[in-house]
Design an enzyme around this catalytic site. Sequence first.
Site, short mmCIF file in Angstrom:
data_model
loop_
_atom_site.label_atom_id
_atom_site.label_comp_id
_atom_site.label_asym_id
_atom_site.label_seq_id
_atom_site.Cartn_x
_atom_site.Cartn_y
_atom_site.Cartn_z
N GLU A 201 27.15 -26.17 -120.12
CA GLU A 201 27.23 -24.83 -120.72
C GLU A 201 27.60 -23.80 -119.67
OE1 GLU A 201 24.75 -26.98 -121.11
OE2 GLU A 201 23.87 -26.89 -123.12
N HIS B 118 4.90 -9.32 -141.54
CA HIS B 118 5.61 -9.28 -142.82
C HIS B 118 6.33 -10.59 -143.06
CE1 HIS B 118 4.74 -5.02 -143.39
NE2 HIS B 118 4.76 -4.98 -142.07
N LYS C 284 20.71 -24.55 -111.20
CA LYS C 284 20.07 -25.32 -110.14
C LYS C 284 20.94 -26.52 -109.75
CE LYS C 284 16.27 -27.98 -109.01
NZ LYS C 284 15.00 -28.56 -109.18
N LYS D 61 22.28 -35.17 -123.37
CA LYS D 61 23.42 -34.66 -122.58
C LYS D 61 24.47 -35.74 -122.40
CE LYS D 61 20.66 -31.56 -119.65
NZ LYS D 61 20.15 -31.34 -118.30
N GLY E 83 13.53 -25.42 -112.87
CA GLY E 83 14.16 -24.37 -113.67
C GLY E 83 13.20 -23.43 -114.37
N ARG E 84 12.22 -23.99 -115.09
CA ARG E 84 11.36 -23.11 -115.92
C ARG E 84 10.30 -22.38 -115.10
NH1 ARG E 84 11.05 -28.37 -116.91
NH2 ARG E 84 9.08 -29.50 -116.76
N GLU F 171 8.84 -27.97 -122.67
CA GLU F 171 9.59 -28.85 -121.76
C GLU F 171 8.63 -29.48 -120.74
OE1 GLU F 171 12.90 -27.56 -118.90
OE2 GLU F 171 14.08 -28.41 -120.52
#
Length: 549
Positions: free
Chosen positions: A215, A386, A209, A514, A269-270, A355
Amino acid sequence: MSSTSDQGAKLAYNANIRSTLQTLAQHSISTPLAQRFQDDPNRAANYSADLGPLFVDYSKHHIDSDILATLCKLASDRGIPEQFTALRAGAHLNNTENRATNYPSLRRWAVTGQSDDEAIDSMYAGMADLVAAVHGGKLTGASGKAFTDVVNIGIGGSDFGPRLVCDALSNQTAPLLKTHFAANIDPSVITEILAAVPAETTLFIVASKSFGTQETRSNANSARAWLRSELELNNVDSHFVAVTSKPESAKAFGIRDDLILKVPEWVGGRFSVWSAFGVAVALSSGMDSFRALLAGGHDVDQHVEQAPLEQNVPVILGLLDVWYRNAWGISSQAVLPYEHHLKLLPIYLQQLFMESAGKSVSCDGEVLEYTTGGVIWGTEGTNGQHSFHQLLHQGSDTIPCDFIASLQSHNPIGEQHQTLVANCFSQSLVLMQGQSAAEIEDALVSGGMATDEAKPLAQHKAMLGNRPSTTILMDQLDAGALGALLALYEYRLFTASFVWGINPFDQWGVELGKQISQTLMGALSGDDTSSLDSSTAQLIARYKKAQAT
Ligand code: F6P
């Protein structure tokens, strides 16, 4: 901004509501869930509903008609219906970034083919053209060959959504293009993907965005350098598409103008899988599948708009989150998909909820006196059985669970799917019902064990029960059901957030880390560390020493 007297009133009001909820919780704790089922033969039908392609059973929760009425009153007092109307009308509910939050308008496009926003129409038109060009062989790799693989390079919301949906839909038909996802900056990630894809026929989507994310830019640079070297060409432009709200930055990065899909700035973003950030989905499953995903979300939009609060399923689930968090003091909930192709759902929801609702101040910037979003975690069933289900059943904390299953498998073999479903249903039953030590002791003694041995063993085996859960069923996992599921969780999050008075659309808490990482890049390369705390300085010294050897 509200005035000081408004704020005072709000705090007093909040305190009243919380004390009402707490009193109700104390009262309701004395009625075990199993008892509620015995008392009301219609309980399951009364507390479950169809929601488009989904069936949602919330009867195994600590609720009754009084509690539900109180929670719904809370929702109406907190203006939930009005907030949803404002959301649909394009109000800037993301007040700290002054942005709209009209996600239903994205999903409406799938059904009507149009929206009332030109930017949305042109985004989807560009996306459809790109997908058609790739599938039709009009856009090819540098050597003229059709693309076979697509690598989505993005992180957070530019990764989790498309990754989840591509995985979920990959069980229906063979993907049109094989998808890969590179998020983490750890060089092992992109290295392993590049080792697995054919250079000549791989398309890279640089999904960011902001187009400034460390990254994503690093992974995209590595992919481009690799491609140039593999193809022995400088111009590999046709292999790179950008999805972004910052087309100028994408252009400056070297992405061709006609291969940039512009997403409106307000799309967070999310919540962005509904937008052109879902292009990997359309490339792998087709544009029709992508539209079906949005149409499933649109079903939920319609339900939320039309259903009264007490029948509004996402609202009820959001209110239950508030109920457990603020009245029961519960800080964690588990998401347990009994459907292999929903295995990424818990990770997707971690960003969506944590977030969004990991906030300690109100929209007005007041420090809150009550708790807000908790921890979401989980894994696919039956693997979790398990592992951590021991804690769900006998641990000292109550952790509400979401069980999600499909009624038909895409891969039916013998009784395997039936066994999966039996496990899913039995977990929620046991969590709710439990088994008392006395009952177990009786069984042990009847089986021949001495009482003095049976008594302590029965304590170890006793199942606490009274642990709440929701079960969500779908006929079969397909794009429509998945879209409905994701929209259900979004509205559930919005409901809880609006009750808490927090802004679920921003994420300021990720910024400082950041910035500091930039400073520490300098320190790791040799800058002075004397101003740093001794722990951080020590870690840096270790890293530098390892590089020097
Ligand atoms: O660091 C958090 C975040 O801003 C997320 O909200 C977002 O989904 C992710 O980073 C990626 O951001 P972008 O799409 O701008 O690269």
